[in-house]
Design an enzyme around this catalytic site. Sequence first.
Site, short mmCIF file in Angstrom:
data_model
loop_
_atom_site.label_atom_id
_atom_site.label_comp_id
_atom_site.label_asym_id
_atom_site.label_seq_id
_atom_site.Cartn_x
_atom_site.Cartn_y
_atom_site.Cartn_z
CG ASP A 72 4.01 -0.96 -5.82
OD1 ASP A 72 3.88 -0.48 -6.96
OD2 ASP A 72 4.85 -1.83 -5.54
CG HIS A 100 7.24 -3.65 -7.83
ND1 HIS A 100 6.44 -2.57 -7.56
CD2 HIS A 100 8.08 -3.26 -8.81
CE1 HIS A 100 6.79 -1.56 -8.34
NE2 HIS A 100 7.79 -1.96 -9.11
#
Length: 350
Positions: free
Chosen positions: A176, A204
Amino acid sequence: MLTLLSAMYLVVRTASAQAEPIRVLVTGAAGQIAYSLLYSIAKGDVFGKDQPIILVLLDITPMLPVLDGVVMELQDCALPLLREVIPTDKVEVGFKDLDAAILVGSMPRKEGMERKDLLKANVAIFKTQGEALEKYAKKTVKVLVVGNPANTNCLIASKSAPSIPKENFSCLTRLDHNRARSQVAIRVGVPSDSVKNVIIWGNHSSTQYPDVHHAIVNNHGKEMSGFDAVNDESWLKGDFITTVQQRGAAVIKARKLSSAMSAAKAICDHMRDIWFGTPDGEWVSMGIYSTGNSYGVPDDLMYSFPVMIKNKTWKVVDGLSINDFSRGKMDGTAAELVEERDTALTFLGA
């Protein structure tokens, strides 16, 4: 003088060449993320160009024939640092004397599956793997959890290995982080290494918060804040965030497969930074154990923070200003993690 330096260099090279191999486990080793990952580990991109490796490949019994093919390919690469490859479906073999464990394998969400059922299945997996770490691995082992839901899986593994320090466990939010960094770089029109100190806060998942408020961009030789470089606040607070949050789903929709190449690259980045540290003045994002932090994040979660790493030890970057917009996003992703944790813990005790 040159002769002395040459002699010293040869001594150092000889010592390096005789370094003890480290044992590195990859679970889900017959899967596509591992297929993109194993070559980089074996050739020295992660743990160093002079560090011999013993690769331990763990997967479920039905995947052993596929694993044999992976072993053949690794052998056929003729990599000088790769001293041994051990394929197995047994935890007592897979987790023995580990220096590093990369836990990629997990139960994927199937069509029609409730989230709590997914959590229940993964609690069983990561409880077993945590217990195996406790029983067989070195107490200094560094554990990276990749399999989703990564944050909560990591928490369960750590709770199942009480004699291994919580600080030795982390989960992957570097993918990410890399996505956020790349999106800003593309928007500004600079290489990705001209963007630093983006942050991924929280889970996440699609509630994660990609934060550019403290990012710095080298915009064609001029260093400026991320907000100034992008010069589009509505994009940074809107489409940028949703693009990073939903990037994994977008890749699956386009490829009909998950993002294996970029995930493998992020795993390499994460573990290399643990091994060798972060550059001065730069931080990275990783999911770590939350305890007594300065950002008001509840304790006893695996939550993604900005961290700096030195001597294989991470430290949360403290003292960053948090505005109301960021606070709302950080609290939202924390609430999801609290709910996940509480549900998972009911299964852990069952």
